[in-house]
Design an enzyme around this catalytic site. Structure first.
Site, PDB file in Angstrom:
ATOM      1  N   SER A  15       0.831  -1.225   0.000  1.00 26.28           N
ATOM      2  CA  SER A  15       0.000   0.000   0.000  1.00 26.28           C
ATOM      3  C   SER A  15       0.857   1.263   0.000  1.00 26.28           C
ATOM      4  CB  SER A  15      -0.903   0.001   1.233  1.00 26.28           C
ATOM      5  OG  SER A  15      -1.750  -1.122   1.193  1.00 26.28           O
ATOM      6  N   GLY A  16       1.824   1.354   0.927  1.00 24.93           N
ATOM      7  CA  GLY A  16       2.638   2.570   1.052  1.00 24.93           C
ATOM      8  C   GLY A  16       3.519   2.780  -0.164  1.00 24.93           C
ATOM      9  N   CYS A  43      -1.926  -5.769   2.601  1.00 29.37           N
ATOM     10  CA  CYS A  43      -3.351  -5.416   2.619  1.00 29.37           C
ATOM     11  C   CYS A  43      -4.119  -6.159   1.526  1.00 29.37           C
ATOM     12  CB  CYS A  43      -3.514  -3.909   2.462  1.00 29.37           C
ATOM     13  SG  CYS A  43      -5.229  -3.411   2.325  1.00 29.37           S
ATOM     14  N   CYS A  48      -6.085  -7.127   4.819  1.00 32.08           N
ATOM     15  CA  CYS A  48      -7.409  -6.483   4.819  1.00 32.08           C
ATOM     16  C   CYS A  48      -8.374  -7.090   3.803  1.00 32.08           C
ATOM     17  CB  CYS A  48      -7.278  -4.995   4.501  1.00 32.08           C
ATOM     18  SG  CYS A  48      -5.807  -4.214   5.126  1.00 32.08           S
ATOM     19  N   LYS A  51      -9.098 -11.058   4.121  1.00 31.16           N
ATOM     20  CA  LYS A  51      -9.763 -11.233   5.423  1.00 31.16           C
ATOM     21  C   LYS A  51     -11.205 -10.746   5.353  1.00 31.16           C
ATOM     22  CE  LYS A  51     -10.171  -7.923   7.708  1.00 31.16           C
ATOM     23  NZ  LYS A  51      -9.152  -7.270   8.516  1.00 31.16           N
ATOM     24  N   TYR A 177      -6.224  -7.763  16.816  1.00 29.85           N
ATOM     25  CA  TYR A 177      -7.047  -7.634  15.617  1.00 29.85           C
ATOM     26  C   TYR A 177      -7.194  -8.979  14.897  1.00 29.85           C
ATOM     27  CZ  TYR A 177      -6.586  -2.451  14.976  1.00 29.85           C
ATOM     28  OH  TYR A 177      -6.645  -1.093  15.055  1.00 29.85           O
ATOM     29  N   GLU A 181     -10.568 -11.473  14.592  1.00 31.15           N
ATOM     30  CA  GLU A 181     -11.198 -11.541  13.266  1.00 31.15           C
ATOM     31  C   GLU A 181     -11.293 -12.994  12.787  1.00 31.15           C
ATOM     32  OE1 GLU A 181     -10.214  -7.073  11.556  1.00 31.15           O
ATOM     33  OE2 GLU A 181      -8.903  -8.688  10.943  1.00 31.15           O
ATOM     34  N   GLY A 261       1.024 -10.808  16.764  1.00 28.82           N
ATOM     35  CA  GLY A 261       1.704  -9.591  16.354  1.00 28.82           C
ATOM     36  C   GLY A 261       2.559  -9.780  15.117  1.00 28.82           C
ATOM     37  N   ASP A 302       4.268  -0.259   7.736  1.00 34.11           N
ATOM     38  CA  ASP A 302       4.519  -1.173   8.864  1.00 34.11           C
ATOM     39  C   ASP A 302       6.003  -1.342   9.171  1.00 34.11           C
ATOM     40  OD1 ASP A 302       1.807  -1.473   8.757  1.00 34.11           O
ATOM     41  OD2 ASP A 302       1.797  -3.629   8.367  1.00 34.11           O
ATOM     42  N   ALA A 340     -11.138  -0.057  12.544  1.00 36.43           N
ATOM     43  CA  ALA A 340     -12.207  -1.035  12.743  1.00 36.43           C
ATOM     44  C   ALA A 340     -11.591  -2.411  12.878  1.00 36.43           C
ATOM     45  CB  ALA A 340     -13.160  -1.012  11.564  1.00 36.43           C
ATOM     46  N   HIS A 434     -33.600   7.742  10.668  1.00 41.40           N
ATOM     47  CA  HIS A 434     -34.435   6.796  11.406  1.00 41.40           C
ATOM     48  C   HIS A 434     -35.083   5.767  10.481  1.00 41.40           C
ATOM     49  CE1 HIS A 434     -36.817   5.530  14.802  1.00 41.40           C
ATOM     50  NE2 HIS A 434     -37.895   5.551  14.030  1.00 41.40           N
ATOM     51  N   GLU A 439     -28.202   6.375  14.494  1.00 38.91           N
ATOM     52  CA  GLU A 439     -28.877   7.499  15.159  1.00 38.91           C
ATOM     53  C   GLU A 439     -28.701   7.446  16.680  1.00 38.91           C
ATOM     54  OE1 GLU A 439     -33.209   7.704  15.012  1.00 38.91           O
ATOM     55  OE2 GLU A 439     -33.306   5.554  14.670  1.00 38.91           O
TER      56      GLU A 439
END
Ligand code: NDP
Length: 457
Positions: A15-16, A43, A48, A51, A177, A181, A261, A302, A340, A434, A439
């Site tokens: 990604s980077g 990712c 990401c 997964k 994480y 997951e 990790g 990372d 998230a 609603h 909400e």
């Protein structure tokens, strides 16, 4: 003739690296990216994206269980793990070509092979020396395995994303994480999941109410959470694997997944020889502009072990390009990073936890637990939680936290509001949509009583 072969050589097409290469090329730089594997990085290929595809697959299992409450019959419904994995792999192959094309389209050259620094301006790759005015290190991280007897019988998330069969009994080690997951994925798809974690509950570093709520819901869904427990040894048996735990219990499993990790990919890159310093964990040390201890070499993502999230790597890469190629020195802003966890139910959060906010001053805390509408007819006894932490002196929202369906989608908008310094009064003045779960955040009225000082009742 130019002094250097390239203006920029990037190590790593994740990604980077890809973001920096594209933006630098769009700024007119002559750019090469060196990649030893597939284009896309963690990712897209091992994190990401695959997964989340498996999480979506697993959510259908929960949806199926809810459907009879809405009048649906389920006769003849089947699930085939192999089809899911094949479909996921086809999508990853598509994304890989999209990334490679995106590089080509802006004139970036892809050099296939392992890149190693020869000096502050030279990368050796594919049997050739490539000189560059600047070098960007973006080689990411990989799963870290602790030293436990029999650890060779365990797999990491890399392999867990590509299993040939869905295992019947899964032991997952870790509480972060990745662990929660995968616990959600395997449990929803029918495996018997035991999660072994050394801490007192899941997701260290998250808000205490998030941690407690997620753990409670995971247990309700049938995951066997063994907190305060470690693995002493792992043995291969005729039937699978046997784990000896710190409480002397033995656990049988078909798959042992370690999610303990990740470690930066800084070995064998010639960093020390080039004078680039790394920390105790092997993370490349950088300043606030992502510059390493060698002025012509930068590092993002990372590999630098700052906040190990894709959007952070993307933003660090963009800041690097602003700094080096657009004459606008830009330090990355690490405040208000939303995140998230795609557990079942999912978690999402932005800003300070209650404990962090209390360390800075007095806070007001608002919390609501509710049963989402879908769960009523479904007969699902699962509750969502929304929580807001407000700085009492200014009225500004310090943190927003949620556990429950759609939490990641809901938090994104609030992240923008927090970035703008939103106050609780402004959120209260916002009308709800609603009927939605979102909400709840604009109708949070009941302030939680302040905790009593220690020693008082
Ligand atoms: P985390 O750092 O999140 O969690 C590691 C877990 O392993 C913790 O529970 C930790 O315990 C435990 N642990 C560490 N060492 C040992 C050991 N020797 N024995 C037993 N337990 C141990 O790492 P993950 O691998 O889950 O994820 C890596 C990173 O990837 C995350 O930090 C995140 O930044 C990123 N990620 C992001 C996702 C997302 O955005 N949705 C998804 C997946 C990963 P303790 O807490 O006690 O230290």
């Amino acid at each position: 003739m130019a002094r250097w072969d390239w203006d920029l050589v990037v190590l790593g097409a994740g990604s980077g690296g890809v973001r920096a290469a594209r933006l630098a090329a769009e700024s007119g730089a002559r750019v090469a990216v060196v990649e030893q594997g597939r284009v896309g990085g963690t990712c897209v290929l091992r994190g990401c994206v695959p997964k989340k595809l498996l999480v979506i697959g697993a959510q259908f299992a929960e949806a199926l269980a809810d459907m009879p409450g809405f009048g649906w019959g389920l006769e003849g419904v089947t699930f085939d793990w192999t089809s899911l994995i094949a479909a996921k792999n086809a999508e990853l192959a598509r994304l890989e070509t999209v990334y490679a094309r995106a590089l080509r389209d802006v004139g970036v050259t892809l050099i296939e092979g392992r890149g190693v620094l020869a000096d502050a301006h030279t990368v050796e790759a594919a049997g050739q020396a490539h000189t560059a005015a600047h070098i960007l290190l973006a080689t990411g991280a990989r799963p870290a395995l602790p030293e436990v007897p029999g650890i060779e019988h365990a797999v990491t998330s890399d392999e867990a994303l590509d299993l040939l069969q869905l295992p019947g009994r899964v032991a997952i080690v870790g509480g972060g994480y990745v662990a929660v997951e995968f616990a959600g994925i395997f449990n929803a798809l029918g495996a018997r999941v035991t999660q072994i974690l050394r801490g007192d509950t899941v997701l260290r570093g998250f808000d205490a109410d998030i941690r407690a709520t997620l753990a409670e819901e995971m247990v309700r869904k049938g995951i066997d959470l063994r907190c305060g427990t470690t693995v002493r040894s792992i043995e291969k048996t005729a039937a699978g694997t046997s784990l000896r735990l710190s409480d002397d219990e033995t656990l049988e499993a078909d798959l042992v997944l370690y999610a303990t990790g990740r470690r930066p990919n800084s070995q064998g890159l010639g960093l020390a020889e080039a004078g680039i310093e790394v920390d105790r964990k092997g993370a490349v040390i950088v300043d606030s502009f992502s510059r390493t201890t060698v002025p012509s070499v930068y590092a993002v993502g990372d590999l630098t072990d700052r906040r190990n999230l894709t959007p952070v790597a993307l933003a660090e890469a963009a800041a690097f390009v602003q700094t080096v190629y657009r004459n606008r020195p830009t330090a990355m802003d690490y405040r208000h990073i939303p995140t998230a966890v795609f557990s079942l139910p999912p978690v999402a959060t932005v800003g300070a936890t209650e404990a962090e906010a209390r360390r800075k001053g007095e806070v007001d805390v608002y919390l609501s637990r509710f049963r989402p509408m879908r769960n009523t007819l479904a007969g699902r006894n699962e509750r969502s939680m929304t929580k807001m932490v407000v700085d009492r002196a200014t009225g500004r929202v310090a943190g927003i936290h949620m556990v429950g369906a759609d939490a990641p989608e809901i938090i994104q908008g609030f992240a923008a509001a927090l970035k703008c310094g939103v106050t609780k009064a402004q959120i209260d003045a916002t009308l709800g949509v609603h009927p939605t779960a979102a909400e709840e955040f604009v109708t949070l009225r009941d302030r939680r009583p302040d905790p009593q000082p220690e020693g008082e009742d």
